[in-house]
Design an enzyme around this catalytic site. Structure first.
Site: not given
Ligand code: NAD
Ligand code: UDP
Length: 336
Positions: A12, A32, A34, A58, A80, A84, A124, A148, A152, A176
């Protein structure tokens, strides 16, 4: 204005960086990596022709955040960064609480120290648990069933407390629904590590031949065809919702909590059918047991998003299928 996007290299996040740049914002990303690749940001630079500042750090690292806030005049943060995967959170609750909650507290402390009090947080629909009725309104009761979801909910509560303590904080909690789809260029999309947990990357990996067949979790739910119903939203629409939230920062006295969905629910079989019709690719599937923790129906009431942010989704389920497949077929192995 500089916007700091935590987790901006993720699914996202990259789409939101593109929308921010296209709306004239300057973007800094801290990630980071990850669960993502730096290649995504190289592609953002390429497609938008704009620079983007990237810090491979991080959000739990205060020194790293201090450096960013010292060197840039950050106006707002979109947060973000976090873990997740629901199943993983059950196996590793401390890791989830440390990363998601610890990271948010750290970030807010540094923001506070630099007097930057505008934040958009990724929440979420999982915070609603199993709703009694649909569509789901923001004032419905909240119930979480796994670490998880609890992370949130706890973060939402922490941000509420922060606003009570200091009304200068402008906070948007965006809940979302189910983001799928990809940027229409085919350069960006969801790139899960290992076997996907979510349905759309699973479907596209079946389509490309990485996986044999889709396992549909349950066909005895109280829905039109017995399979689970969700509110799938195109990730580009979702990204636009974040720009709308940034633009609305400071317009409200209170913290705002907004559903980002389309307002329509589709079952797994309807999604598979839409994918097959749109792409011409057959998706073999079998029905298996329900997945523990899954609910029957979940879709959003989206009227508040329209009212507060002037935002509504625009893309159809067919657009989502077409763009997910475009991404998968052009990048069979994701970014790497
Ligand atoms: P994603 O895993 O693709 O993106 C999250 C990013 O955060 C990743 O690039 C990861 O490397 C980075 N990250 C994780 N921990 C970190 C830290 N401690 N420091 C720095 N970077 C860190 O996930 P996404 O689908 O893009 O989701 C983004 C956000 O939206 C998340 O918080 C997720 O919980 C929330 N969300 C996602 C969904 C979904 O279905 N994709 C639904 C509801 C909420
Ligand atoms: N689903 C499925 N097979 C899969 C993944 C998901 O049948 O391999 C179903 C799941 O039961 C739910 C819907 O697809 O009804 C969306 O699941 P996803 O994990 O993508 O999102 P959730 O809403 O559970 O967060």
């Amino acid at each position: 204005m500089w916007v700091l996007v935590t987790g901006g290299a993720g699914f996202i996040g990259t789409h939101t960086c593109i929308e921010l740049l296209e709306n004239g914002y300057n973007v800094i990303v801290i990630d980071n990596l990850s669960n993502s690749s730096k290649i995504s940001l190289d592609r953002v630079r390429k497609i938008t022709g704009n620079s983007i500042e990237f810090f491979h750090d991080d959000v739990r690292d205060k020194d790293a955040l201090n450096k960013i806030f010292t060197n840039y005049d950050v106006g707002a943060v979109i947060h973000f960064a976090g873990l997740k995967a629901v199943g993983e959170s059950v196996a590793k609750p401390l890791e989830y609480y440390d990363n998601n909650i610890g990271g948010t507290i750290n970030l807010c402390q540094v923001m506070d120290a630099f007097n930057v009090k505008n934040i958009v947080f990724s929440s979420s629909a999982t915070v609603y648990g199993e709703p009694d009725v649909v569509p789901i309104k923001e004032n419905f009761p909240l119930a979480v069933t796994n670490p998880y979801g609890r992370s949130k909910l706890i973060i939402e509560e922490i941000l509420h407390d922060l606003h009570v303590s200091d009304k200068d904080w402008n906070i948007a909690l965006l809940r979302y629904f189910n983001p799928i789809g990809a940027h229409e260029s085919g350069l960006f999309g969801e790139d899960p590590m290992g076997t996907p947990n979510n349905i759309m990357p699973y479907i596209t990996q079946v389509g490309i031949g990485i996986l044999d067949k889709l396992k549909i979790f349950g066909n005895d739910y109280d829905t039109i065809d017995g399979t689970g119903m969700r509110d799938y939203i195109h990730v580009v629409d979702l990204a636009k919702g974040h720009v709308a939230a940034i633009k609305a920062m400071g317009s409200f006295d209170d913290i705002i909590t907004v559903n980002l969905g389309t307002g329509s629910g589709y079952t797994v079989l309807e999604l598979v059918n839409a994918f097959e019709v749109t792409t011409g690719i057959k998706i073999p599937y079998e029905f298996v047991e329900r997945r523990p923790g899954d609910i029957a129906r979940c879709y959003a009431d989206v009227s508040l998003a329209k009212e507060l942010l002037g935002w509504a989704s625009e893309k159809t389920l067919n657009d989502m299928c077409r763009d997910s497949w475009n991404w998968q077929s052009k990048n069979p192995n994701g970014y790497e």
